[in-house]
Design an enzyme around this catalytic site. Structure first.
Site, short mmCIF file in Angstrom:
data_model
loop_
_atom_site.label_atom_id
_atom_site.label_comp_id
_atom_site.label_asym_id
_atom_site.label_seq_id
_atom_site.Cartn_x
_atom_site.Cartn_y
_atom_site.Cartn_z
N GLY A 76 -3.08 -2.39 -2.39
CA GLY A 76 -3.84 -1.88 -3.51
C GLY A 76 -4.74 -0.76 -3.03
O GLY A 76 -4.44 -0.06 -2.07
N ARG A 128 2.78 -6.83 -4.31
CA ARG A 128 3.47 -7.79 -5.16
C ARG A 128 4.77 -7.21 -5.72
O ARG A 128 5.78 -7.90 -5.81
CB ARG A 128 2.55 -8.20 -6.31
CG ARG A 128 3.15 -9.24 -7.24
CD ARG A 128 2.12 -9.68 -8.26
NE ARG A 128 1.55 -8.55 -8.98
CZ ARG A 128 0.57 -8.64 -9.87
NH1 ARG A 128 0.03 -9.81 -10.11
NH2 ARG A 128 0.12 -7.57 -10.49
N HIS A 187 -17.46 -12.13 7.52
CA HIS A 187 -17.22 -11.63 6.17
C HIS A 187 -18.17 -10.47 5.85
O HIS A 187 -18.98 -10.53 4.92
CB HIS A 187 -17.38 -12.74 5.14
CG HIS A 187 -16.68 -12.44 3.84
ND1 HIS A 187 -16.26 -13.41 2.96
CD2 HIS A 187 -16.31 -11.26 3.27
CE1 HIS A 187 -15.68 -12.85 1.91
NE2 HIS A 187 -15.71 -11.53 2.08
#
Length: 313
Positions: free
Chosen positions: A146, A169, A275
């Site tokens: 993406g 995808r 993170h």
């Protein structure tokens, strides 16, 4: 229009917010800033737990828009069933691409060039030279192509790679080359020296990097995860790390936060960052621009950006 907007950034600090709505500040504190039933536009507090993100949703009877400040929406999905049909859920596409892509490149280079070993040797006052792999001439596979995956490739482009393969995808063509569907992963994994995960967490991608996935990676390959922890099967990854066949660089883990004593902390060949792909100095100005744009569109009843789903649709 009459609207009540909950913001996790103090509204007086955001330049350019449109006039009309009543802006309330809530960053996940125990007390709500007002009646959740009156909120029509809810901006989810950033980097807060799932419990905090979804806590006001059952009471938000009039909400029309739920806007995250993250690329992923998995932290709000557990509460969406509380919302009436027609609520638009929007993500923060455009906010985190630069920071996350920077970190992905940092993790790749640090792992290949042995920076963690240098840091440990420095702490001991040891001069430890040696031969390390370069990124140049490597084949890289980006899983999840993406906007973040594309930003990662933008930053890889100057490094004289042998090849970049892209997986998403669905199959498509981009200016940089073809994007392969997920079904072609088994044939692409054995060719990659570096596999970078930047896919959203969905039912399709949960546990994507399982034992079979990892077994298909070539000996000595590096797995980099800047997606979500559950995209990787931690037990399967630990098994590969313990043998020394693969190395890994992880900005996200499963579980997260990684608890003290977890075997990942001491696994050989792994670099862990806590993170931090999104929370950098690049976040705030991009987040504010997104909110001003979205709220201006909302007030003017124009189409919103980044609509991921509409409840009940």
């Amino acid at each position: 229009m009459s609207a009540e907007v909950w913001l996790p950034i103090a509204p007086e600090e955001i330049e350019g917010l449109p006039e009309g709505p009543r802006y309330l500040f809530w960053d996940g504190g125990e007390e709500f800033p007002g009646d959740p039933a009156a909120c029509s536009f809810y901006v989810v507090p950033y980097m807060r737990s799932v419990a905090i993100a979804v806590r006001p949703l059952p009471e938000m009877a009039c909400v029309e828009v739920v806007q995250t400040l993250s690329a992923g929406i998995d932290h709000v999905q557990p509460g969406l069933h509380h919302l009436r049909p027609g609520v638009r859920l929007c993500n923060a596409r455009g906010v985190h691409e630069a920071s996350t892509a920077e970190l992905a490149l940092t993790l790749v280079l640090s792992s290949l060039r042995g920076v963690p070993d240098f840091v440990r040797a420095q702490a001991r006052g040891e001069w430890r030279s040696g031969f390390r792999p370069a990124l140049a001439d490597k084949s890289v596979l980006i899983v999840g192509y993406g906007s973040i995956g594309a930003a990662i490739e933008d930053r890889l482009a100057p490094f004289e790679l042998a090849r970049v393969a892209r997986v998403a995808r669905s199959e498509r063509t981009t200016a940089r080359g073809p994007v392969h569907p997920l079904t072609e992963l088994p044939s692409l994994l054995p060719q990659a020296d570096v596999v970078i995960l930047s896919t959203p967490l969905t039912e399709q991608t949960r546990g994507l990097a399982d034992a079979e996935f990892l077994a298909r990676m070539k000996d000595g390959a590096l797995l980099v995860n800047v997606a979500r922890g559950p995209v990787v099967d931690t037990k399967a990854l630990l098994a590969e790390l313990e043998t020394g066949r693969l190395t890994a660089a992880l900005d996200v883990t499963d579980p997260e936060p990684l608890p003290p004593g977890h075997p990942l902390w001491q696994a050989p060949g792994v670099l862990i960052s806590p993170h931090v792909g999104g929370p950098t100095s690049a976040f705030r100005p991009r987040a504010e621009r997104l909110l001003v744009d979205q709220l201006t569109r909302y007030v003017n009843q124009e189409p919103l950006r980044n609509v991921i789903l509409t409840t009940g649709a």
